[in-house]
Design a protein around this motif. Structure first.
Motif, PDB file in Angstrom:
ATOM      1  N   ASP A  34      35.881  46.701  25.584  1.00 19.99           N
ATOM      2  CA  ASP A  34      35.180  46.257  24.371  1.00 19.99           C
ATOM      3  C   ASP A  34      33.780  45.739  24.696  1.00 19.99           C
ATOM      4  O   ASP A  34      32.828  45.981  23.949  1.00 19.99           O
ATOM      5  CB  ASP A  34      35.968  45.135  23.663  1.00 19.99           C
ATOM      6  CG  ASP A  34      37.208  45.664  22.947  1.00 19.99           C
ATOM      7  OD1 ASP A  34      37.419  46.892  22.944  1.00 19.99           O
ATOM      8  OD2 ASP A  34      37.966  44.841  22.404  1.00 19.99           O
ATOM      9  N   LEU A  35      33.672  45.029  25.822  1.00 23.37           N
ATOM     10  CA  LEU A  35      32.355  44.527  26.235  1.00 23.37           C
ATOM     11  C   LEU A  35      31.404  45.689  26.486  1.00 23.37           C
ATOM     12  O   LEU A  35      30.259  45.680  26.041  1.00 23.37           O
ATOM     13  CB  LEU A  35      32.485  43.695  27.518  1.00 23.37           C
ATOM     14  CG  LEU A  35      32.825  42.221  27.360  1.00 23.37           C
ATOM     15  CD1 LEU A  35      33.117  41.599  28.723  1.00 23.37           C
ATOM     16  CD2 LEU A  35      31.696  41.465  26.665  1.00 23.37           C
ATOM     17  N   ALA A  36      31.895  46.707  27.202  1.00 28.90           N
ATOM     18  CA  ALA A  36      31.053  47.864  27.520  1.00 28.90           C
ATOM     19  C   ALA A  36      30.636  48.575  26.240  1.00 28.90           C
ATOM     20  O   ALA A  36      29.451  48.863  26.031  1.00 28.90           O
ATOM     21  CB  ALA A  36      31.806  48.816  28.450  1.00 28.90           C
ATOM     22  N   VAL A  60      29.707  42.651  31.715  1.00 26.91           N
ATOM     23  CA  VAL A  60      29.335  44.018  32.098  1.00 26.91           C
ATOM     24  C   VAL A  60      27.810  44.101  32.172  1.00 26.91           C
ATOM     25  O   VAL A  60      27.100  43.364  31.493  1.00 26.91           O
ATOM     26  CB  VAL A  60      29.861  45.074  31.097  1.00 26.91           C
ATOM     27  CG1 VAL A  60      31.384  45.123  31.107  1.00 26.91           C
ATOM     28  CG2 VAL A  60      29.350  44.805  29.688  1.00 26.91           C
ATOM     29  N   VAL A  61      27.341  45.018  33.017  1.00 28.00           N
ATOM     30  CA  VAL A  61      25.903  45.242  33.187  1.00 28.00           C
ATOM     31  C   VAL A  61      25.687  46.739  33.361  1.00 28.00           C
ATOM     32  O   VAL A  61      26.486  47.414  34.018  1.00 28.00           O
ATOM     33  CB  VAL A  61      25.373  44.487  34.446  1.00 28.00           C
ATOM     34  CG1 VAL A  61      23.960  44.917  34.790  1.00 28.00           C
ATOM     35  CG2 VAL A  61      25.432  42.969  34.247  1.00 28.00           C
ATOM     36  N   LEU A  73      28.694  48.544  35.385  1.00 24.86           N
ATOM     37  CA  LEU A  73      29.222  47.607  36.369  1.00 24.86           C
ATOM     38  C   LEU A  73      30.044  46.563  35.622  1.00 24.86           C
ATOM     39  O   LEU A  73      29.581  46.005  34.631  1.00 24.86           O
ATOM     40  CB  LEU A  73      28.071  46.926  37.127  1.00 24.86           C
ATOM     41  CG  LEU A  73      27.153  47.859  37.923  1.00 24.86           C
ATOM     42  CD1 LEU A  73      25.958  47.076  38.466  1.00 24.86           C
ATOM     43  CD2 LEU A  73      27.928  48.514  39.067  1.00 24.86           C
ATOM     44  N   GLU A  74      31.267  46.335  36.096  1.00 22.31           N
ATOM     45  CA  GLU A  74      32.177  45.389  35.454  1.00 22.31           C
ATOM     46  C   GLU A  74      32.450  44.237  36.423  1.00 22.31           C
ATOM     47  O   GLU A  74      32.727  44.473  37.594  1.00 22.31           O
ATOM     48  CB  GLU A  74      33.511  46.072  35.145  1.00 22.31           C
ATOM     49  CG  GLU A  74      33.376  47.376  34.399  1.00 22.31           C
ATOM     50  CD  GLU A  74      34.704  48.137  34.287  1.00 22.31           C
ATOM     51  OE1 GLU A  74      34.760  49.052  33.467  1.00 22.31           O
ATOM     52  OE2 GLU A  74      35.664  47.796  35.030  1.00 22.31           O
ATOM     53  N   GLN A 113      29.471  38.231  44.251  1.00 15.83           N
ATOM     54  CA  GLN A 113      30.841  38.603  44.589  1.00 15.83           C
ATOM     55  C   GLN A 113      31.672  38.505  43.327  1.00 15.83           C
ATOM     56  O   GLN A 113      31.501  37.566  42.554  1.00 15.83           O
ATOM     57  CB  GLN A 113      31.399  37.662  45.662  1.00 15.83           C
ATOM     58  CG  GLN A 113      30.686  37.804  46.995  1.00 15.83           C
ATOM     59  CD  GLN A 113      31.223  36.868  48.055  1.00 15.83           C
ATOM     60  OE1 GLN A 113      31.834  35.843  47.733  1.00 15.83           O
ATOM     61  NE2 GLN A 113      30.986  37.205  49.306  1.00 15.83           N
ATOM     62  N   ALA A 114      32.547  39.474  43.120  1.00 14.86           N
ATOM     63  CA  ALA A 114      33.348  39.484  41.895  1.00 14.86           C
ATOM     64  C   ALA A 114      34.614  40.295  42.138  1.00 14.86           C
ATOM     65  O   ALA A 114      34.829  40.850  43.224  1.00 14.86           O
ATOM     66  CB  ALA A 114      32.545  40.102  40.750  1.00 14.86           C
ATOM     67  N   LEU A 115      35.444  40.360  41.107  1.00 18.33           N
ATOM     68  CA  LEU A 115      36.641  41.200  41.124  1.00 18.33           C
ATOM     69  C   LEU A 115      36.458  42.279  40.065  1.00 18.33           C
ATOM     70  O   LEU A 115      35.742  42.068  39.079  1.00 18.33           O
ATOM     71  CB  LEU A 115      37.876  40.365  40.786  1.00 18.33           C
ATOM     72  CG  LEU A 115      38.111  39.139  41.674  1.00 18.33           C
ATOM     73  CD1 LEU A 115      39.278  38.310  41.134  1.00 18.33           C
ATOM     74  CD2 LEU A 115      38.380  39.554  43.118  1.00 18.33           C
TER      75      LEU A 115
END
Ligand code: NI
Length: 170
Positions: A34-36, A60-61, A73-74, A113-115
């Motif tokens: 939904d964000l994307a 998201v970017v 990118l999530e 850093q992320a998941l």
């Protein structure tokens, strides 16, 4: 996937500190989708969950869509693990501040850093627009907004315009 309504400043959800994600399930996957979809529908380069009313550490970017080569990118539970001392000034807008754009100074290069939505860790080091976009979106997860970087005068001008707009919309 659903295009969700955007939360516009001064909506109080934009000032909340978002909760960490600890459950990598279908709900999370739907939120990321939904964000994307909402980001692309509004032609933004990034969108954070509080901007669609979800106080969760998800964003998201995509800084490449305008060149016709989208690269989504999530990020789940992102954090900045390294930042350049050198700062760079760049014009920023925000989907929660329609029509507003201001110069903001931030570290030129950062490592995040992320998941991902399955809980797999990853790391991205970037400069330029991607570095700016990641920092802007991570700020949203802490209730911080790009106007917080402006001089008191610029900030009060933008705030006044946005509040006027919000009153007129009611
Ligand atoms: Ni924003």
């Amino acid at each position: 996937m659903t295009t969700r309504a955007l939360r516009i400043f001064p909506d109080p959800v934009l000032r909340e500190r978002c909760r960490e994600i600890d459950c990598f399930d279908e709900n999370l996957s739907r939120l990321v989708d939904d964000l994307a979809e909402s980001m692309y529908a509004h032609r933004g380069v990034g969108l954070a969950a509080p901007q669609i009313g979800e106080s969760l550490r998800v964003m998201v970017v995509d800084v490449d869509q305008r060149e016709g080569a989208p690269r989504l990118l999530e990020f789940v539970n992102p954090r900045i693990s390294a930042a350049d001392e050198e700062l760079e000034e760049r014009e920023e807008g925000c989907l929660s501040f329609p029509g507003e754009a201001e110069m903001v100074r931030r570290p030129r290069r950062v490592t995040v850093q992320a998941l991902d939505r399955r809980g797999q860790p990853f790391e991205i080091t970037a400069e330029g627009l991607l570095a700016t976009a990641m920092q802007h979106e991570i700020d949203h997860l802490d209730g911080k907004l790009f106007i917080d970087y402006l001089s008191r005068l610029r900030r009060s001008l933008v705030t006044r315009r946005m509040k006027k707009r919000s009153r007129e919309g009611e």
